[in-house]
Design a protein around this motif. Structure first.
Motif, PDB file in Angstrom:
ATOM      1  N   VAL A  39      10.364 -56.617   6.669  1.00  0.00           N
ATOM      2  CA  VAL A  39      10.318 -56.219   8.079  1.00  0.00           C
ATOM      3  C   VAL A  39       9.243 -57.040   8.766  1.00  0.00           C
ATOM      4  O   VAL A  39       8.109 -57.104   8.297  1.00  0.00           O
ATOM      5  N   ARG A  40       9.628 -57.682   9.878  1.00  0.00           N
ATOM      6  CA  ARG A  40       8.685 -58.548  10.603  1.00  0.00           C
ATOM      7  C   ARG A  40       8.849 -58.394  12.108  1.00  0.00           C
ATOM      8  O   ARG A  40       9.899 -57.969  12.576  1.00  0.00           O
ATOM      9  N   ILE A  41       7.809 -58.786  12.829  1.00  0.00           N
ATOM     10  CA  ILE A  41       7.883 -58.840  14.284  1.00  0.00           C
ATOM     11  C   ILE A  41       8.591 -60.131  14.664  1.00  0.00           C
ATOM     12  O   ILE A  41       8.298 -61.194  14.120  1.00  0.00           O
ATOM     13  N   LYS A  42       9.514 -60.039  15.601  1.00  0.00           N
ATOM     14  CA  LYS A  42      10.254 -61.224  16.045  1.00  0.00           C
ATOM     15  C   LYS A  42       9.297 -62.200  16.732  1.00  0.00           C
ATOM     16  O   LYS A  42       8.442 -61.795  17.527  1.00  0.00           O
ATOM     17  N   GLU A  43       9.463 -63.454  16.405  1.00  0.00           N
ATOM     18  CA  GLU A  43       8.578 -64.498  16.932  1.00  0.00           C
ATOM     19  C   GLU A  43       8.551 -64.498  18.459  1.00  0.00           C
ATOM     20  O   GLU A  43       9.586 -64.422  19.120  1.00  0.00           O
ATOM     21  N   SER A  62      23.582 -62.983  -9.112  1.00  0.00           N
ATOM     22  CA  SER A  62      22.596 -61.904  -9.049  1.00  0.00           C
ATOM     23  C   SER A  62      22.940 -60.926  -7.921  1.00  0.00           C
ATOM     24  O   SER A  62      23.253 -61.342  -6.806  1.00  0.00           O
ATOM     25  N   PRO A  63      22.877 -59.610  -8.211  1.00  0.00           N
ATOM     26  CA  PRO A  63      23.165 -58.622  -7.160  1.00  0.00           C
ATOM     27  C   PRO A  63      21.977 -58.391  -6.221  1.00  0.00           C
ATOM     28  O   PRO A  63      22.093 -57.669  -5.241  1.00  0.00           O
ATOM     29  N   LEU A  64      20.823 -59.017  -6.526  1.00  0.00           N
ATOM     30  CA  LEU A  64      19.632 -58.801  -5.709  1.00  0.00           C
ATOM     31  C   LEU A  64      19.823 -59.369  -4.303  1.00  0.00           C
ATOM     32  O   LEU A  64      20.273 -60.496  -4.137  1.00  0.00           O
ATOM     33  N   ARG A  65      19.481 -58.566  -3.304  1.00  0.00           N
ATOM     34  CA  ARG A  65      19.609 -58.976  -1.907  1.00  0.00           C
ATOM     35  C   ARG A  65      18.309 -58.664  -1.163  1.00  0.00           C
ATOM     36  O   ARG A  65      17.628 -57.699  -1.468  1.00  0.00           O
ATOM     37  N   THR A  66      18.006 -59.496  -0.174  1.00  0.00           N
ATOM     38  CA  THR A  66      16.853 -59.255   0.695  1.00  0.00           C
ATOM     39  C   THR A  66      17.365 -58.929   2.090  1.00  0.00           C
ATOM     40  O   THR A  66      18.163 -59.674   2.656  1.00  0.00           O
ATOM     41  N   VAL A  67      16.912 -57.798   2.618  1.00  0.00           N
ATOM     42  CA  VAL A  67      17.255 -57.387   3.978  1.00  0.00           C
ATOM     43  C   VAL A  67      16.072 -57.737   4.871  1.00  0.00           C
ATOM     44  O   VAL A  67      14.962 -57.242   4.660  1.00  0.00           O
ATOM     45  N   THR A  68      16.297 -58.591   5.849  1.00  0.00           N
ATOM     46  CA  THR A  68      15.255 -58.945   6.809  1.00  0.00           C
ATOM     47  C   THR A  68      15.580 -58.297   8.144  1.00  0.00           C
ATOM     48  O   THR A  68      16.694 -58.439   8.660  1.00  0.00           O
ATOM     49  N   VAL A  69      14.600 -57.561   8.679  1.00  0.00           N
ATOM     50  CA  VAL A  69      14.750 -56.923   9.988  1.00  0.00           C
ATOM     51  C   VAL A  69      13.646 -57.447  10.897  1.00  0.00           C
ATOM     52  O   VAL A  69      12.462 -57.341  10.565  1.00  0.00           O
ATOM     53  N   LEU A  70      14.043 -58.032  12.020  1.00  0.00           N
ATOM     54  CA  LEU A  70      13.082 -58.495  13.016  1.00  0.00           C
ATOM     55  C   LEU A  70      12.956 -57.437  14.107  1.00  0.00           C
ATOM     56  O   LEU A  70      13.961 -56.986  14.655  1.00  0.00           O
ATOM     57  N   ILE A  71      11.725 -57.033  14.385  1.00  0.00           N
ATOM     58  CA  ILE A  71      11.452 -55.981  15.367  1.00  0.00           C
ATOM     59  C   ILE A  71      10.978 -56.612  16.675  1.00  0.00           C
ATOM     60  O   ILE A  71      10.165 -57.538  16.666  1.00  0.00           O
TER      61      ILE A  71
END
Length: 201
Positions: A157-161, A115-124
């Motif tokens: 997109v999430r806040i870094k723990e 599958s070409p589907l990708r998830t980009v996760t960015v921690l802020i």
């Protein structure tokens, strides 16, 4: 929006020290070979059936169209690091709100390897633990990526723990598609985000 600046003296990184591929990018399209521009095409003699040239313009063009261009963490960083902070006229990269090690690209469907589907996760990482603009920053990053990436990419997109006092609440807002859609229909908020994105390269 707070009328007073929450963090009037943030730590600012030197822009020249930030990782980037923006100024050193090399085009892989036919004809873009720098000092070899005129030399490479002359090697390809398409009339010679015994030609061993690795370069065939027609073949290369059709392959480029069929292949999906790979996108890596550095490219994601380059897309979002130049977003301006809503409080300071400084980029998120220079404030270390976004950083290369906090970006991850992984398959959206791990059980379907083709599958070409990708998830980009960015921690802020907000500049202060009680930043009330963390949600706005997260929305700005999300808007930038959703506008820039092909539809096969999902954006997370999430806040870094451990970097914000109400990270769980902010993360719920950023993960809720309906709340994000409603926020993006707010003219005032979109005006702030548009201003943040003006500095993007």
């Amino acid at each position: 929006m707070a009328s007073e600046m929450q963090n009037s003296n943030p730590t600012i990184l030197n822009a020249a020290d930030l990782p980037t591929r923006l100024h050193t990018a090399v085009s892989h399209k036919p004809g873009a070979y720098g000092i070899f521009t005129s030399a490479i095409p002359s090697l390809a003699n398409t009339d010679d059936p015994f030609s061993t040239s690795p370069y065939s313009p027609a073949e290369s063009d059709s392959e480029d169209e069929l292949m999906e261009e790979p996108i890596d963490e550095q490219e994601i960083y380059d897309l979002i690091s130049t977003i301006s902070d809503p409080e300071h006229p400084i980029s998120l990269g220079s404030l270390a709100v976004v950083s290369l090690p906090d970006i991850l690209i992984k398959p959206t469907l791990p059980n379907v390897p083709d599958s070409p589907l990708r998830t980009v996760t960015v921690l802020i990482t907000p500049t202060i633990t009680h930043c009330s603009l963390a949600t706005v920053i997260g929305l700005g990053v999300r808007v930038r990526l959703e506008q820039s990436l092909p539809p096969r990419f999902r954006v997370d997109v999430r806040i870094k723990e451990g970097t914000h006092s109400t990270a769980d609440e902010v993360n719920k807002q950023l993960a809720d598609k309906e709340r994000v859609a409603a926020a993006l229909e707010n003219g005032t908020l979109m005006g702030v985000i548009a201003k943040m994105l003006e500095t993007c390269q």
